[in-house]
Design an enzyme around this catalytic site. Structure first.
Site, PDB file in Angstrom:
ATOM      1  CG  ASP A 111      -1.990  -0.983   1.245  1.00 51.61           C
ATOM      2  OD1 ASP A 111      -2.158  -1.662   0.219  1.00 51.61           O
ATOM      3  OD2 ASP A 111      -2.655  -1.126   2.279  1.00 51.61           O
TER       4      ASP A 111
ATOM      5  CB  CYS B  91     -17.098  -2.623   7.155  1.00 60.05           C
ATOM      6  SG  CYS B  91     -18.562  -3.620   6.794  1.00 60.05           S
TER       7      CYS B  91
ATOM      8  CB  CYS C 153     -17.684 -14.115   0.439  1.00 60.85           C
ATOM      9  SG  CYS C 153     -17.017 -14.869  -1.053  1.00 60.85           S
TER      10      CYS C 153
ATOM     11  CB  CYS D 251     -20.824  -9.350  -1.167  1.00 58.03           C
ATOM     12  SG  CYS D 251     -20.683  -9.346  -2.969  1.00 58.03           S
TER      13      CYS D 251
ATOM     14  CB  CYS E 230     -18.746  -7.233   1.250  1.00 54.31           C
ATOM     15  SG  CYS E 230     -17.094  -6.528   1.290  1.00 54.31           S
TER      16      CYS E 230
ATOM     17  CB  CYS F 113     -23.346  -3.988   1.239  1.00 52.95           C
ATOM     18  SG  CYS F 113     -22.701  -2.338   1.603  1.00 52.95           S
TER      19      CYS F 113
ATOM     20  CB  CYS G 176     -23.097 -15.764  -5.489  1.00 54.11           C
ATOM     21  SG  CYS G 176     -23.068 -15.337  -3.744  1.00 54.11           S
TER      22      CYS G 176
HETATM   23  C1  B12 Z   1      -8.720   2.409  -2.130  1.00 53.16           C
HETATM   24  C2  B12 Z   1      -8.766   1.103  -1.372  1.00 53.16           C
HETATM   25  C3  B12 Z   1      -9.896   0.856  -0.576  1.00 53.16           C
HETATM   26  C4  B12 Z   1     -11.138   1.723  -0.623  1.00 53.16           C
HETATM   27  C5  B12 Z   1     -11.929   1.412  -1.921  1.00 53.16           C
HETATM   28  C6  B12 Z   1     -12.187  -0.086  -2.113  1.00 53.16           C
HETATM   29  C7  B12 Z   1     -12.336  -0.532  -3.551  1.00 53.16           C
HETATM   30  N1  B12 Z   1     -13.060  -1.597  -3.728  1.00 53.16           N
HETATM   31  O1  B12 Z   1     -11.778   0.074  -4.466  1.00 53.16           O
HETATM   32  C8  B12 Z   1     -11.859   1.341   0.702  1.00 53.16           C
HETATM   33  C9  B12 Z   1     -11.417   2.286   1.819  1.00 53.16           C
HETATM   34  C10 B12 Z   1     -13.380   1.319   0.637  1.00 53.16           C
HETATM   35  C11 B12 Z   1     -11.244  -0.031   0.952  1.00 53.16           C
HETATM   36  C12 B12 Z   1     -11.841  -0.977   1.745  1.00 53.16           C
HETATM   37  C13 B12 Z   1     -11.313  -2.237   1.966  1.00 53.16           C
HETATM   38  N2  B12 Z   1     -10.101  -2.661   1.644  1.00 53.16           N
HETATM   39 CO1  B12 Z   1      -8.892  -1.654   0.497  1.00 53.16          CO
HETATM   40  N3  B12 Z   1      -7.687  -0.879  -0.686  1.00 53.16           N
HETATM   41  C14 B12 Z   1      -7.694   0.181  -1.452  1.00 53.16           C
HETATM   42  C15 B12 Z   1      -6.438   0.290  -2.329  1.00 53.16           C
HETATM   43  C16 B12 Z   1      -5.503   1.342  -1.701  1.00 53.16           C
HETATM   44  C17 B12 Z   1      -6.727   0.644  -3.800  1.00 53.16           C
HETATM   45  C18 B12 Z   1      -7.899  -0.147  -4.437  1.00 53.16           C
HETATM   46  C19 B12 Z   1      -8.275   0.401  -5.794  1.00 53.16           C
HETATM   47  O2  B12 Z   1      -7.450   0.494  -6.687  1.00 53.16           O
HETATM   48  N4  B12 Z   1      -9.542   0.823  -5.956  1.00 53.16           N
HETATM   49  C20 B12 Z   1     -10.022   1.367  -7.208  1.00 53.16           C
HETATM   50  C21 B12 Z   1     -11.196   0.545  -7.735  1.00 53.16           C
HETATM   51  C22 B12 Z   1     -11.758   1.159  -9.016  1.00 53.16           C
HETATM   52  O3  B12 Z   1     -10.669  -0.750  -7.978  1.00 53.16           O
HETATM   53  P1  B12 Z   1     -11.557  -2.038  -8.279  1.00 53.16           P
HETATM   54  O4  B12 Z   1     -12.989  -1.783  -8.088  1.00 53.16           O
HETATM   55  O5  B12 Z   1     -10.928  -3.175  -7.540  1.00 53.16           O
HETATM   56  O6  B12 Z   1     -11.312  -2.177  -9.858  1.00 53.16           O
HETATM   57  C23 B12 Z   1     -10.356  -3.051 -10.389  1.00 53.16           C
HETATM   58  C24 B12 Z   1     -11.012  -4.127 -11.225  1.00 53.16           C
HETATM   59  O7  B12 Z   1     -12.252  -3.705 -11.720  1.00 53.16           O
HETATM   60  C25 B12 Z   1      -9.963  -4.342 -12.292  1.00 53.16           C
HETATM   61  N5  B12 Z   1     -10.330  -4.239 -13.671  1.00 53.16           N
HETATM   62  C26 B12 Z   1     -11.126  -3.360 -14.282  1.00 53.16           C
HETATM   63  N6  B12 Z   1     -11.150  -3.611 -15.597  1.00 53.16           N
HETATM   64  C27 B12 Z   1     -10.332  -4.680 -15.801  1.00 53.16           C
HETATM   65  C28 B12 Z   1     -10.006  -5.356 -16.949  1.00 53.16           C
HETATM   66  C29 B12 Z   1      -9.127  -6.433 -16.860  1.00 53.16           C
HETATM   67  C30 B12 Z   1      -8.797  -7.150 -18.084  1.00 53.16           C
HETATM   68  C31 B12 Z   1      -8.560  -6.814 -15.596  1.00 53.16           C
HETATM   69  C32 B12 Z   1      -7.596  -7.938 -15.494  1.00 53.16           C
HETATM   70  C33 B12 Z   1      -8.927  -6.114 -14.444  1.00 53.16           C
HETATM   71  C34 B12 Z   1      -9.809  -5.056 -14.567  1.00 53.16           C
HETATM   72  O8  B12 Z   1      -8.977  -3.300 -12.187  1.00 53.16           O
HETATM   73  C35 B12 Z   1      -9.444  -2.290 -11.334  1.00 53.16           C
HETATM   74  C36 B12 Z   1      -8.226  -1.691 -10.675  1.00 53.16           C
HETATM   75  O9  B12 Z   1      -7.399  -2.673 -10.055  1.00 53.16           O
HETATM   76  C37 B12 Z   1      -5.846  -1.161  -2.227  1.00 53.16           C
HETATM   77  C38 B12 Z   1      -4.310  -1.266  -2.193  1.00 53.16           C
HETATM   78  C39 B12 Z   1      -3.719  -1.003  -3.548  1.00 53.16           C
HETATM   79  N7  B12 Z   1      -2.720  -0.149  -3.604  1.00 53.16           N
HETATM   80  O10 B12 Z   1      -4.166  -1.558  -4.546  1.00 53.16           O
HETATM   81  C40 B12 Z   1      -6.457  -1.699  -0.904  1.00 53.16           C
HETATM   82  C41 B12 Z   1      -6.961  -3.161  -0.866  1.00 53.16           C
HETATM   83  C42 B12 Z   1      -7.752  -3.397  -2.126  1.00 53.16           C
HETATM   84  N8  B12 Z   1      -7.870  -3.195   0.280  1.00 53.16           N
HETATM   85  C43 B12 Z   1      -7.833  -4.294   0.907  1.00 53.16           C
HETATM   86  C44 B12 Z   1      -8.674  -4.607   2.008  1.00 53.16           C
HETATM   87  C45 B12 Z   1      -8.298  -5.807   2.846  1.00 53.16           C
HETATM   88  C46 B12 Z   1      -9.810  -3.841   2.284  1.00 53.16           C
HETATM   89  C47 B12 Z   1     -10.940  -4.150   3.262  1.00 53.16           C
HETATM   90  C48 B12 Z   1     -11.310  -5.628   3.376  1.00 53.16           C
HETATM   91  C49 B12 Z   1     -10.563  -3.579   4.655  1.00 53.16           C
HETATM   92  C50 B12 Z   1     -11.698  -3.604   5.661  1.00 53.16           C
HETATM   93  N9  B12 Z   1     -12.012  -4.753   6.225  1.00 53.16           N
HETATM   94  O11 B12 Z   1     -12.286  -2.606   5.975  1.00 53.16           O
HETATM   95  C51 B12 Z   1     -12.096  -3.318   2.653  1.00 53.16           C
HETATM   96  C52 B12 Z   1     -12.876  -4.111   1.589  1.00 53.16           C
HETATM   97  C53 B12 Z   1     -13.935  -3.286   0.905  1.00 53.16           C
HETATM   98  C54 B12 Z   1     -14.172  -3.752  -0.535  1.00 53.16           C
HETATM   99  N10 B12 Z   1     -15.223  -4.510  -0.755  1.00 53.16           N
HETATM  100  O12 B12 Z   1     -13.370  -3.399  -1.414  1.00 53.16           O
HETATM  101  C55 B12 Z   1      -6.852  -5.277   0.297  1.00 53.16           C
HETATM  102  C56 B12 Z   1      -7.628  -6.339  -0.520  1.00 53.16           C
HETATM  103  C57 B12 Z   1      -7.145  -7.770  -0.363  1.00 53.16           C
HETATM  104  C58 B12 Z   1      -7.977  -8.707  -1.199  1.00 53.16           C
HETATM  105  N11 B12 Z   1      -7.882 -10.003  -0.902  1.00 53.16           N
HETATM  106  O13 B12 Z   1      -8.704  -8.317  -2.100  1.00 53.16           O
HETATM  107  C59 B12 Z   1      -5.945  -4.326  -0.538  1.00 53.16           C
HETATM  108  C60 B12 Z   1      -5.348  -4.916  -1.828  1.00 53.16           C
HETATM  109  C61 B12 Z   1      -4.812  -3.842   0.400  1.00 53.16           C
HETATM  110  C62 B12 Z   1      -3.717  -4.885   0.594  1.00 53.16           C
HETATM  111  N12 B12 Z   1      -2.471  -4.471   0.538  1.00 53.16           N
HETATM  112  O14 B12 Z   1      -3.945  -6.048   0.806  1.00 53.16           O
HETATM  113  N13 B12 Z   1     -10.092  -0.177   0.296  1.00 53.16           N
END
Ligand code: B12
Length: 328
Positions: free
Chosen positions: A126, A236, A243, A186, A239, A190, A183
């Site tokens: 991170d 939180c 799962c 989640c 979700c 929420c 499914c």
């Molecule tokens: C910002 C962030 C948050 C934000 C936003 C969450 C979110 N879903 O984006 C908030 C504060 C809400 C959050 C909460 C949590 N987070 Co967080 N968070 C991050 C962070 C810093 C960035 C995530 C991000 O890029 N978000 C942007 C959105 C748009 O991303 P996305 O929806 O996942 O979209 C992706 C896909 O759609 C995919 N995609 C889209 N098009 C395509 C096309 C192709 C071909 C492919 C391959 C992929 C692809 O790419 C997008 C970008 O990666 C990462 C660490 C990091 N540097 O990556 C940790 C991270 C995602 N978080 C993590 C965790 C543990 C949590 C929580 C569980 C913590 C908690 N218990 O409260 C919750 C879970 C909530 C949830 N359901 O996501 C872990 C996830 C581990 C895992 N097994 O998934 C991470 C990776 C941190 C870590 N070092 O482990 N988080």
């Protein structure tokens, strides 16, 4: 000496349950992150907007990068807060995972360097402009669930992701493939409806996600959080709790296995919500030292605790609100 074999051995010795490798190719998901930011779904996380350009190219993180090693560390444990104490997401119960994983990744880099001395490494937990889930998906650790968490078909989603960027050329793993099928557990569980479709992909709207509201949001009032945070004080897990991939079955014993990481199991003892609601800066400083829960500052902790107390029907044990905390 085969670097892949060394990697698997060292990663296992360090306690990482998952390890994989991918190439530092352009990030396919970045356009989705851009849209997510444009629509305001990043909420108060200005860093997600300001780092967009840097996230385009891993050369910005490690010049000369040729491979990305992704690791996963299981953090699952039971969550049973005593009534009147704060309810934290599981990842924040023990020692700060950033510190723990970074030191393990540094050690992994050092171990690998012994046989590959000219190679450079950069650990990221991170701490760098990387899209960790996408890189970990490409390295085979898991696939994107509807809750946007990375899900490993055998282990579920209770794992944190760390990256070790390297100038070594390592054969990549195949990407992880999987799907939630029909499914909707989640999405339906929420309480704030934060998991929604954005341009054909399930995404999290951080303006209403309880995790973001309790950790990242600095402006919501106590009243607003009483209506939304559902008893959570920091983060939180709803979700993930619902799962199906996180429910152990006889045929899937690795799901929701308690972590082997003693630093996660050594939980700190938190003061009561009544006490937290009256924390001074120095109380906060002492209580959160070395914890991932330090990400929320003292004003957020006081506000979140007050919201939890009101949710529990306890209204008057606190000192009067400080002027900056009053709802206007
Ligand atoms: C910002 C962030 C948050 C934000 C936003 C969450 C979110 N879903 O984006 C908030 C504060 C809400 C959050 C909460 C949590 N987070 Co967080 N968070 C991050 C962070 C810093 C960035 C995530 C991000 O890029 N978000 C942007 C959105 C748009 O991303 P996305 O929806 O996942 O979209 C992706 C896909 O759609 C995919 N995609 C889209 N098009 C395509 C096309 C192709 C071909 C492919 C391959 C992929 C692809 O790419 C997008 C970008 O990666 C990462 C660490 C990091 N540097 O990556 C940790 C991270 C995602 N978080 C993590 C965790 C543990 C949590 C929580 C569980 C913590 C908690 N218990 O409260 C919750 C879970 C909530 C949830 N359901 O996501 C872990 C996830 C581990 C895992 N097994 O998934 C991470 C990776 C941190 C870590 N070092 O482990 N988080």
């Amino acid at each position: 000496m085969d670097i892949r074999q060394e990697l698997a051995r060292f990663a296992n010795e360090l306690g990482f349950e998952l390890v994989g490798v991918c190439r530092p190719e352009p990030m396919a998901g970045l356009s989705h992150v851009r849209l997510w930011v444009q629509e305001g779904w990043h909420g108060d996380m200005a860093f997600m907007e300001s780092s967009l350009e840097l996230r385009e190219d891993l050369e910005n993180v490690l010049p000369g990068v040729r491979s990305v090693i992704a690791v996963g560390l299981n953090y699952y444990q039971e969550l049973e807060p005593e009534p009147g104490t704060p309810k934290l997401a599981r990842y924040a119960l023990g020692r700060d995972y950033h510190k723990l994983m970074r030191s393990k990744l540094r050690k992994l880099g050092r171990d690998l360097s012994e046989n590959f001395p000219s190679v450079r490494f950069r650990p990221c937990v991170d701490s760098a402009p990387t899209l960790d889930r996408e890189l970990a998906q490409r390295a085979g650790l898991g696939w994107f669930g509807k809750n946007t968490c990375l899900i490993n078909s055998q282990r579920g989603s209770w794992f944190l992701i760390g990256l070790l960027l390297t100038t070594a050329d390592i054969d990549p793993d195949p990407p992880a493939i999987g799907s939630c099928g029909t499914c909707r557990a989640c999405i339906d569980a929420c309480p704030t409806g934060a998991i929604k479709m954005l341009n054909g992909r399930w995404s999290v709207d951080s303006r209403v996600c309880i995790s973001a509201l309790t950790i990242e949001n600095k402006t919501a009032t106590v009243d607003a959080l009483v209506a939304t945070t559902d008893g959570w004080t920091f983060g939180c897990d709803i979700c993930q709790e619902v799962c199906p991939f996180n429910q152990p079955r006889e045929s899937q014993p690795l799901r929701a296995q308690v972590t082997r990481e003693q630093d996660f199991l050594d939980r700190r003892v938190w003061p009561t919500l009544v006490r937290i609601a009256q924390w001074t800066e120095s109380d906060w400083d002492t209580a959160t030292e070395g914890s991932a829960a330090r990400r929320a500052k003292v004003e957020q902790w006081r506000r979140n605790a007050r919201a939890n107390l009101r949710q529990a029907g306890i209204t008057e044990p606190c000192e009067p609100l400080l002027p900056e905390e009053r709802d206007s």
